[in-house]
Structures are given as C-alpha cells and as structure tokens.
Design a protein around this motif. Structure first.
Motif, PDB file in Angstrom:
ATOM      1  N   ALA A 286       0.816  -1.221   0.000  1.00 27.92           N
ATOM      2  CA  ALA A 286       0.000   0.000   0.000  1.00 27.92           C
ATOM      3  C   ALA A 286       0.845   1.265   0.000  1.00 27.92           C
ATOM      4  O   ALA A 286       0.525   2.227  -0.713  1.00 27.92           O
ATOM      5  CB  ALA A 286      -0.946  -0.009   1.201  1.00 27.92           C
ATOM      6  N   ASP A 287       1.936   1.312   0.793  1.00 21.36           N
ATOM      7  CA  ASP A 287       2.716   2.545   0.875  1.00 21.36           C
ATOM      8  C   ASP A 287       3.410   2.842  -0.445  1.00 21.36           C
ATOM      9  O   ASP A 287       3.457   3.989  -0.908  1.00 21.36           O
ATOM     10  CB  ASP A 287       3.733   2.476   2.021  1.00 21.36           C
ATOM     11  N   ARG A 289       2.431   1.756  -3.411  1.00 23.37           N
ATOM     12  CA  ARG A 289       1.381   2.071  -4.378  1.00 23.37           C
ATOM     13  C   ARG A 289       0.990   3.537  -4.293  1.00 23.37           C
ATOM     14  O   ARG A 289       0.859   4.218  -5.312  1.00 23.37           O
ATOM     15  CB  ARG A 289       0.166   1.174  -4.111  1.00 23.37           C
ATOM     16  N   ARG A 290       0.839   4.053  -3.091  1.00 23.61           N
ATOM     17  CA  ARG A 290       0.461   5.451  -2.923  1.00 23.61           C
ATOM     18  C   ARG A 290       1.553   6.394  -3.402  1.00 23.61           C
ATOM     19  O   ARG A 290       1.272   7.437  -4.000  1.00 23.61           O
ATOM     20  CB  ARG A 290       0.118   5.738  -1.452  1.00 23.61           C
ATOM     21  N   ARG A 291       2.810   6.030  -3.176  1.00 18.40           N
ATOM     22  CA  ARG A 291       3.914   6.883  -3.640  1.00 18.40           C
ATOM     23  C   ARG A 291       3.916   6.990  -5.160  1.00 18.40           C
ATOM     24  O   ARG A 291       4.105   8.074  -5.721  1.00 18.40           O
ATOM     25  CB  ARG A 291       5.264   6.338  -3.149  1.00 18.40           C
ATOM     26  N   TRP A 360      -8.156   7.556  -7.677  1.00 17.99           N
ATOM     27  CA  TRP A 360      -6.828   7.867  -7.146  1.00 17.99           C
ATOM     28  C   TRP A 360      -6.870   9.141  -6.302  1.00 17.99           C
ATOM     29  O   TRP A 360      -6.234   9.212  -5.245  1.00 17.99           O
ATOM     30  CB  TRP A 360      -5.844   8.072  -8.292  1.00 17.99           C
ATOM     31  N   ASP A 363      -8.011   8.338  -2.926  1.00 22.75           N
ATOM     32  CA  ASP A 363      -6.992   7.626  -2.145  1.00 22.75           C
ATOM     33  C   ASP A 363      -5.871   8.559  -1.699  1.00 22.75           C
ATOM     34  O   ASP A 363      -5.345   8.432  -0.588  1.00 22.75           O
ATOM     35  CB  ASP A 363      -6.392   6.482  -2.973  1.00 22.75           C
ATOM     36  N   LEU A 364      -5.502   9.502  -2.558  1.00 15.40           N
ATOM     37  CA  LEU A 364      -4.384  10.395  -2.242  1.00 15.40           C
ATOM     38  C   LEU A 364      -4.790  11.487  -1.269  1.00 15.40           C
ATOM     39  O   LEU A 364      -3.968  11.925  -0.445  1.00 15.40           O
ATOM     40  CB  LEU A 364      -3.850  11.023  -3.537  1.00 15.40           C
TER      41      LEU A 364
END
Length: 547
Positions: A286-287, A289-291, A360, A363-364
C-alpha cells in the motif's frame, strides 16, 4: 542445464537474448546475424552472414544456438560464433555500428562502444545461458495445459528486453538516461511504443513487477505539456506527424488514409495509461502504491486534460483522433475518409481514465495538493463523456458508430464499435446490440474471434493489419468491457478463445487470420503485447474457481 527453447527455428521465430540488439535468423538458406535499430529496415541491419556445413538442425539452449558443431552465443552487446566448419562474412554495408573480429574457429561481433567481455569462450556461453535461465525462473504460474505456451511467451518478453537512451527532462538538462524496456518486437519495432508499454506492463506484473514499472516510468517520463508521445526511441520521441518516417506515410497512403490532409498533428496513443498503471499497482504494498500514484497522478491528469484541450479540435467537448497512429489502429478503414474522426473506443478509454483518476484522487487525499478538486472534475467529465459516447449509438444499425469530418455517411462496422463496452455500465439495449455482433459468425465471431472489421463489410481483409485480423489486445479490451457491463461468462469465453488462438498460431504473433487462426505473412513473430496478454490471461485463468 541450459534452458531448451524448442520453438526457436530461426525462420518463424528468430533467436535473440535479453539486453541485446543482436538477432539471429535464417534467410534465403543462410544464417544471418542482425544488429537491430529503430526505424531501420531489417535487411539493412545485417551485420554478418554465416555459411555452415549443416543438415538444418538447430537447437536453441538458453543464450546460445547449436548448429551442428557450431555455437552462436549472445551476451549483451556481444556475439561469439564458435566452432569449425563455418565461414563468417561481415556485411559492412548493413550494420555500421558493429565490429567484427574473425579468427580460426572463432568470430566475435560487438556493438560499437560496447566493452568486449574478457570471459573465455566456455564461460561466455555459460554466462549467456545463465541470463536466460534466471529470466525463465521468474515465469508466473499458469494452469498445466498452458505451461508450454506460457514459457514461450515469457521467453519472448525477456528476449525483447533492451536498453534505450531516453531524452532527459529539465532536471537532467536534456542528458539521455538509460532505460530498460521491452520493445514490441526486435524485428521491426525497436523502441517503446506507448500503448504497447501498457499491455506489456500488465503481462509483466506477475513475474517481473519492477520491469513492469520501468515500462510505465519510461512512457510517463516523456510527457510534455500533457502529451504522451507515440514512441520513445533512442535519443528522441515520435510526437508529431512531422516526425513520421517516409515509409510510414507511404504505407498509410497506400491503404487509403487521408491523414495527411489534416496538416501537421500531434501523435500519441490511446489514453490507457491510468488504467494500465492501476492494474500494475494492484499487487504492490500500500505505501509504495500510494507513492507511485502520487508521482504519476499529475502526469496522467495532465494527459487527460490534453485530450480535451488539444484532442478536441472543434471545441465541442468531444475528443477525436487527428491521425490513425494516435488510435493504434493504423490502417483501419474508419480512417479512409476525412479527419478528425470521433470514435467510441476513444470515448470509452477517456471515461475509464477519468474514473481511475477520480478514485486515485480519493486515495491520495491531501497528499497531493488539489487532488480532491481534480477528482471531482474527473467525475463530472467522465459523466459528460459517457453522454457523448451514447450519442454515437445508431439505433438503426444497432452499433456505436465512428464518425469522420466528411459529413453524413456510415463508416464501416469495426472493432471500435465493440470497444464502447470498455467504458462499462452500458444500457441493456446497447449491450444487446454489441453482443449480437460479438456472437455473429458473419460479423466478429466465426472460427477465431474477434475480427477487427466485420466479416460482412467490403473492407474486410483478413490478413491486412487492422483491416480484419484478430489482435490480442482488442480481444483483451473487449473482454474487460464485457465484464464491466455485467457479462462475466461471455468475458470468460472470449478470454479462453484468445488463449487458444495464441496456441493455434504457434506463439505470440502480431495478429492472426480470423478464418484460420494462423499468422499472416506480414505479421511480426515474437510480439510482446501478445505474449504479455497471453500470460496475464493464463495467470487469471489459473486463479479462477472451477466451473
């Protein structure tokens, strides 16, 4: 033990190795060593020809070939031809970027600027084999009946890997960077094509996720003012019709395209970047993916804006294709008339890209300034584009139409009509029309689905690129659309038929004749997106619960 590659025959399937521009083929009875380059015809890439005393038996084992007592090994930018009984002739006019050093029973070819290996011959062959062996060890798991073709497809993806020099951005002051990419095919496509990179990344994600990310980084890194170029090649990009090689213009004109009438236009590929990135990111922690989402979000939102700013030439809010190359369907008969052309596939892609970017943005959150506002704008625009897509429905013909600038007149029934379903959520009456076409053996079904031009159209040419043959990527996208529109069993049947078709064709070729399932003469072998999507479908099939 080196990896056996029984599908390599040097004619239908040439031999190469990961990270190398050298390719070995047999042509007109002789073995040729090529050193391939972007937009250079294959016959002008011949570095050397080999005359061997041979009964025609060839064995490919890992990173080397055995032709009777002769071995030909490829390791990076070096080839060694080892053994008695053969004569290597340099083709000085074919590949000026190759050095050839001959000695008794040993000839070494190396790319200009490449450092010669100091390994002994046996160690060189062993090292070449080990490169291929390590790649093959990463083959993702598939169902037993698909294993042999999956091995061939995985080898193709590794074999089509090489480094290209990519133009640097402002921070690098234009200095080129080296990127590892999987090219569509070393036999004619020696660069990174934008939408090829998307499909290839999806196929790599299960066994080589870092290489999958590298494809996307390379494609997204070339964004300028929101435009993602058609091609990223050594030291440059193909981003305008002004950059087209003369042979490409001639081929388009020969197929009837009037794309040159519209003047100089940007060249890109369909907006599938966010969809592909979303698929590749699924399997990451997850971390991370978010980056990556935060890194790519500005690029992809700028690209989406570009389509509605530059791609909407008449200002009516509906983007169009200004050149057939930007559609990916280069010689489709829908482009035989006047430009620009409004098509259902483009609008469906734009709907999905906006929906992915809106998700996205959620999520961001505050991690990217303005993301929430941009997300709401994407949602509103997606709804508007859906209405424009529905406006292409022709109730009389029961299809989504493509419409060109030439005014009223029915364009041929082609795969772009079926690709409307990629948007998902189509009304039932629209889906009944699409499904009727998909399942009609006189239109898109038949022995091997899906033809890219309806079989009952006068423009149907089953062996001419986008004028009739089956392409694995359009099958894949239609199957995605069927699932999005609530028809999972039909999607599953199309996916299985697509897997069977690659096996019927003997490997991941560029396109197939929908009547026979065979490779047409002009279709490239060792085609990467066919290999990648076969693998993705085979991995998915293996994970499905038994019926």
């Amino acid at each position: 033990m080196p990896t056996a590659l029984p599908f390599v025959d040097l004619e239908r399937v040439p031999f190469t190795a990961p990270g190398s521009r050298f390719v070995v083929r047999r042509s007109r009875g002789r073995i040729e060593i090529l050193h391939v380059r972007y937009e250079v015809p294959i016959d002008q890439c011949v570095a050397a020809r080999i005359d061997c005393v041979t009964d025609g038996r060839i064995r490919a084992l890992g990173g080397h070939l055995e032709v009777d007592a002769v071995r030909i090994a490829i390791l990076g930018e070096e080839v060694r031809v080892l053994g008695p009984g053969c004569r290597v002739e340099s083709a000085d006019d074919g590949a000026p970027d190759v050095r050839v050093a001959a000695a008794p029973a040993r000839t070494v070819l190396s790319g200009a600027g490449a450092r010669r290996s100091e390994l002994g011959d046996s160690e060189f062959v062993e090292a070449a084999d080990s490169v291929v062996g390590r790649w093959m060890d990463r083959l993702p798991a598939v169902a037993g009946g698909r294993t042999e073709m999956a091995r061939q497809c995985w080898w193709v993806l590794g074999a089509n890997t090489l480094e290209i020099a990519v133009p640097g951005g402002a921070a690098e002051q234009g200095a080129p960077r080296r990127r590892t990419v999987v090219v569509p095919s070393k036999m004619g496509y020696v660069a990174l094509w934008q939408w090829d990179a998307y499909f290839i990344a999806i196929g790599l994600r299960s066994g080589a996720p870092e290489l999958a990310l590298e494809q996307l980084e390379t494609a997204f890194g070339a964004c300028e003012d929101g435009q993602l170029p058609d091609v990223v090649h050594d030291g440059g990009v193909l981003a305008s019709s002004r950059d087209l090689p003369p042979a490409d213009r001639e081929r388009l004109e020969a197929s009837g395209s009037r794309s040159g009438d519209h003047g100089v236009v940007p060249l890109t590929k369909p907006p599938l970047g966010a969809w592909a990135a979303d698929r590749v990111l699924e399997a990451l922690p997850a971390d991370r993916r978010r980056r990556l989402m935060a890194r790519w979000f500005p690029v992809l939102t700028a690209n989406q804006d570009w389509w509605f700013r530059v791609g909407d030439s008449d200002g009516d809010g509906v983007p169009e294709y200004a050149h057939p190359y930007s559609s990916g369907l280069d010689d489709s008969p829908i482009f035989d008339g006047a430009f620009p052309v409004v098509t259902p596939d483009l609008l469906a892609y734009l709907v999905v890209q906006d929906e992915v970017l809106a998700r996205w943005a959620d999520d961001l959150g505050d991690a990217v300034p303005g993301a929430r506002r941009i997300g709401e704008s994407c949602r509103a625009r997606s709804a508007s584009t859906r209405r424009a897509l529905d406006g292409l429905w022709d109730p009389r013909r029961q299809m989504f139409e493509a419409r060109d600038a030439g005014g009223p007149g029915a364009l041929p029934r082609t795969i772009v009509s079926l690709l409307a379903c990629f948007a998902g959520g189509l009304p039932d009456d629209r889906m009944r029309g699409l499904i009727a076409d998909i399942e009609d053996e006189h239109r898109f079904a038949g022995a091997w689905p899906l033809a890219t031009v309806s079989r009952d159209e006068r423009d149907f040419e089953p062996q001419t690129m986008w004028r009739g043959p089956v392409w694995i990527n359009t099958n894949y996208l239609v199957a995605e659309g069927l699932e999005r529109c609530g028809h999972p069993q039909r999607a599953r049947r199309l996916r299985r038929a697509t897997l069977d078709l690659v096996e019927r064709a003997g490997g991941p070729v560029e396109y197939m004749d929908p009547r026979t399932g065979n490779r047409p003469p002009a279709a490239a072998a060792n085609f990467s997106w066919s290999a990648a999507l076969y693998l993705d479908l085979a991995v998915r099939e293996a994970a499905e619960p038994p019926r």
